[in-house]
Design an enzyme around this catalytic site. Sequence first.
Site, short mmCIF file in Angstrom:
data_model
loop_
_atom_site.label_atom_id
_atom_site.label_comp_id
_atom_site.label_asym_id
_atom_site.label_seq_id
_atom_site.Cartn_x
_atom_site.Cartn_y
_atom_site.Cartn_z
N ASN A 117 0.82 -1.22 0.00
CA ASN A 117 0.00 0.00 0.00
C ASN A 117 0.85 1.27 0.00
O ASN A 117 0.61 2.20 -0.76
CB ASN A 117 -0.89 0.02 1.24
CG ASN A 117 -1.96 -1.04 1.16
OD1 ASN A 117 -2.55 -1.22 0.11
ND2 ASN A 117 -2.21 -1.75 2.25
N ASP A 141 0.28 -9.71 3.03
CA ASP A 141 -0.95 -9.33 3.73
C ASP A 141 -2.20 -9.36 2.85
O ASP A 141 -3.31 -9.35 3.37
CB ASP A 141 -0.80 -7.90 4.31
CG ASP A 141 0.29 -7.82 5.35
OD1 ASP A 141 0.66 -8.87 5.91
OD2 ASP A 141 0.78 -6.71 5.61
O1 F6P Z 1 4.91 -7.04 4.71
C1 F6P Z 1 3.85 -6.62 5.51
C2 F6P Z 1 4.11 -7.01 6.90
O2 F6P Z 1 4.42 -8.33 6.82
C3 F6P Z 1 3.01 -6.80 7.92
O3 F6P Z 1 2.10 -7.85 8.05
C4 F6P Z 1 3.80 -6.59 9.19
O4 F6P Z 1 3.07 -5.81 10.10
C5 F6P Z 1 5.00 -5.86 8.72
O5 F6P Z 1 5.23 -6.31 7.41
C6 F6P Z 1 6.24 -6.03 9.57
O6 F6P Z 1 7.37 -5.74 8.82
P1 F6P Z 1 8.70 -5.00 9.27
O7 F6P Z 1 9.03 -5.48 10.63
O8 F6P Z 1 9.66 -5.39 8.21
O9 F6P Z 1 8.42 -3.53 9.23
#
Ligand code: F6P
Length: 361
Positions: A117, A141
């Site tokens: 997004n 997601d």
């Molecule tokens: O890629 C999306 C996602 O997997 C979300 O579900 C999760 O909240 C987030 O990434 C966590 O990612 P990071 O710790 O890399 O910011």
Amino acid sequence: MAIHSVTKRFGILTAGGDCPGLNAAIRGVCRAAHDRYGMEIIGIANGFRGLINEDTKILHPEDFSGILTRGGTILGSSREKPFAPVDKDELASTKVSAIKETYSRLGLDCLVVLGGNGTNTTGCKLSREGLNVIGLPKTIDNDIAGTDRTFGFHSALAIGTEAIDRLHSTAQSHSRIIVIELMGNKAGWLALYAGVAGGGDVILIPEIPYDLKAIARHLEKRAKSGKTFSIVVVAEGAMSIEEASMEKKERKKYRSDNGPSTGYRIAREIEEKTGMETRATVLGYVQRGGIPSASDRVLATSLGTAAADLLAADKYGRMVALLGNEIGSVDLSVPEGKVKNVPADHFMIDTAKAVGTCMGE
Ligand code: F6P
């Protein structure tokens, strides 16, 4: 194939959290753009940060060969958000200007952005700043508006399902409740689908604030019927009715005061309420790593080659998308600033309930 497009040279980047299928998509875009349309490709390192710092290199066919099955992204990624001011002294416009300068210095005709997004929203804003941009929807997601599925989701679903399968035998051996936390901060697609695929007894997603009393009733009923264990699948963004009524700031504080993550918090709440021995497992980044599933490879490759077709047709300001069973595209403003949540009337919620799963209500 002779092309008469304006697009001769484009930049490509991957931004946000990685996922399986990114390299398959890069290969799809680059192979078709290079072999079919004779375009020049500039690889940009680490998302928008590589555009700000001009960390780029020309990609040759050997760079995007042999990467179909590889996890991660050969380009690197970051969560750099060029439109968000870092602090009061550093204006967002500085980064945006740097991006525009790099774009014109490199002689790019278009920028291809692979992301979630945030990335497609940034892409849309950059197109309003006068850049030509094409987006691709990636994320485990599955929460991007405008596409029926994102690549990465299917692979993560398989990993989540296998984890739930494995937890069943240990939960049964020890007569325990095991809470498994899957990713999905704002949308519960992954927990819902993996929960149904793995036969979770309770599934909790952010879209349906849970009532602890209802969960306890369900688990106690199972125990009374002779089922000595239960599996509770929770999305990282799952919240109770009480949390849902809090202001964002208050909820953030409540969460940081109550355990390292949602899975642990809910496991504690269940144990306190039911007196049943409860454990938590947080799957974490395992869900984002490793080789893409066959389904994600196919989707990522199709979306990638469709992006190359848009480049060849000089059709900018679009995000390629899965629309039903067809590959198409939508205006980049469609995903801008949105999260595609699980609708309350989605068939999968009813499917889960029909097989006796408690959705926390
Ligand atoms: O890629 C999306 C996602 O997997 C979300 O579900 C999760 O909240 C987030 O990434 C966590 O990612 P990071 O710790 O890399 O910011």
